[in-house]
Design an enzyme around this catalytic site. Structure first.
Site, mmCIF file in Angstrom:
data_model
loop_
_atom_site.group_PDB
_atom_site.id
_atom_site.type_symbol
_atom_site.label_atom_id
_atom_site.label_comp_id
_atom_site.label_asym_id
_atom_site.label_seq_id
_atom_site.Cartn_x
_atom_site.Cartn_y
_atom_site.Cartn_z
ATOM 1 N N CYS A 143 0.851 -1.198 0.000
ATOM 2 C CA CYS A 143 0.000 0.000 0.000
ATOM 3 C C CYS A 143 0.897 1.262 0.000
ATOM 4 O O CYS A 143 1.893 1.302 -0.714
ATOM 5 C CB CYS A 143 -0.929 -0.091 1.214
ATOM 6 S SG CYS A 143 -2.349 1.025 1.226
ATOM 7 N N THR A 144 0.558 2.244 0.785
ATOM 8 C CA THR A 144 1.318 3.494 0.772
ATOM 9 C C THR A 144 2.651 3.385 1.505
ATOM 10 O O THR A 144 3.372 4.390 1.621
ATOM 11 C CB THR A 144 0.488 4.637 1.375
ATOM 12 O OG1 THR A 144 -0.038 4.221 2.641
ATOM 13 C CG2 THR A 144 -0.670 4.996 0.457
#
Lengths: 232, 232
Positions: A106-107
């Site tokens: 993800c981030t």
């Protein structure tokens, strides 16, 4: 190269505002790789609160964490505050320099980028933040799992399970990864075709983007500032 | 019926030896339902250690947990020790008696069964423990998510995400569930067809069953004893 016989030290960064599922998905997979010793690492051992409110306990601090064969950086809203955190960036850089696999979900890839590890590299990210990777010289890729050399990155949140299985296969072979997939009964049946903006359609996508607009503006500013500090 | 305006109190049982992903998957989904207030509940507030070694923090004890609209019981090796735990069974029974939704993921359904909640009900479970549900008068179902009245059960470990989205749709409608699915980018790409014994094939399945044989024998004995205490 880590074999079945040698311990495989896999460290998962945890931090306030982490997306718990970003971390727990790959942890559930990789902790089952034979010989794996999983470490959940923050500045110091102790509890931190994830984005959903769940308390997660770091079992190692940056200074007492053993050398890691695998570094995994999950994402979440809290990642924004790490992009200019000298202690965190130093830990990520020093760990990445000797790890066999440098990874994110993800981030979490934004933190790898801020640490200077993605220049010229292909990487995945949550769909809403993917283009921000360009600020760090990375090439954002709209794939579930992206492998570029020893950097393995997963897309948003639930991609961490696919990522974990792909990485388990790279580390220990397909049969080990298949056995893990069976043990965690990973035969997904999403109730809707809504896991991408294209599938969910413009109305749902606009709703999600609207809900996240403030955070995304804040994040874009933090990313720009972090990239500025890196210089050209 | 809980509406968007009223808070929705969703309680997730946590316990030593819980499978963290069983809990965190549905928590990641349901905590995003508008108005949801998630509680992570054990005998008392404080840290417990999940099966993978991760520390999770209970934020409420049995006595100070607010009345729950949703009870969710995850599974994991630690569930075996709960099957004859009077405090746990009393909490589950009392909560289920007033909750709108009584739910489980993976082997959490064994605890619902031991609490006497599955008699004559269809329920899901981890594939390896599914048949044990019969001891509690339940009908084991080899489906990813099983809905029988107000009892919603998910299959093994990763089924908790599918379960969470199905339950979110029941509670708040399809569009809310779709928005959550998009927010967590749930567009799975399992690297292998290995999420079921049939898909994984006999060699991989035998390997997983062999690795788990001791635990399954222990579990079967605990389930039989719990069913015996329930009487005919």
């Amino acid at each position: 190269m880590t074999t079945d016989a040698a311990p495989l030290h896999a460290g998962f960064l945890v931090f306030p505002g982490v997306m718990a599922l970003d971390l727990v998905g790959p942890l559930a997979v990789l902790s089952r790789v034979p010989g794996c010793r999983a470490h959940v690492v923050w500045k110091q051992a102790g509890p931190v609160t994830a984005a959903c409110g769940l308390g997660l306990v770091a079992d190692a601090g940056f200074r007492d964490c053993p050398p890691l064969d695998v570094l995994c950086v999950p994402g979440g809203p809290g990642v924004d505050d790490l992009l200019d955190d000298g202690d965190v960036l130093a830990f990520v850089r020093a760990t990445a320099a000797r790890a066999r696999w440098v990874t994110s979900v993800c981030t979490g890839s934004l933190l790898l980028g801020a640490a200077g590890l993605l220049s010229g590299r292909r990487a995945a990210c949550h769909w809403m933040s993917r283009d921000l990777l360009r600020a760090f010289g990375a090439e954002p890729v709209a794939e579930r799992v992206v492998i570029d050399g020893n950097i393995v990155s997963g897309g948003g949140v639930t991609a961490g399970i696919d990522f974990g299985l792909r990485l388990a296969a790279l580390i220990a072979g397909d049969d080990v990864a298949k056995a893990i997939q069976l043990a965690i009964e990973y035969q997904p049946e999403p109730p809707f075709d809504a896991g991408t903006p294209e599938g969910a359609g413009p109305v749902i996508a606009a709703r999600v983007e609207s809900d996240m607009a403030d955070r995304q503006r804040h994040r874009a500013a933090r990313v720009a500032a972090a990239a500025e500090r890196q210089g050209p």
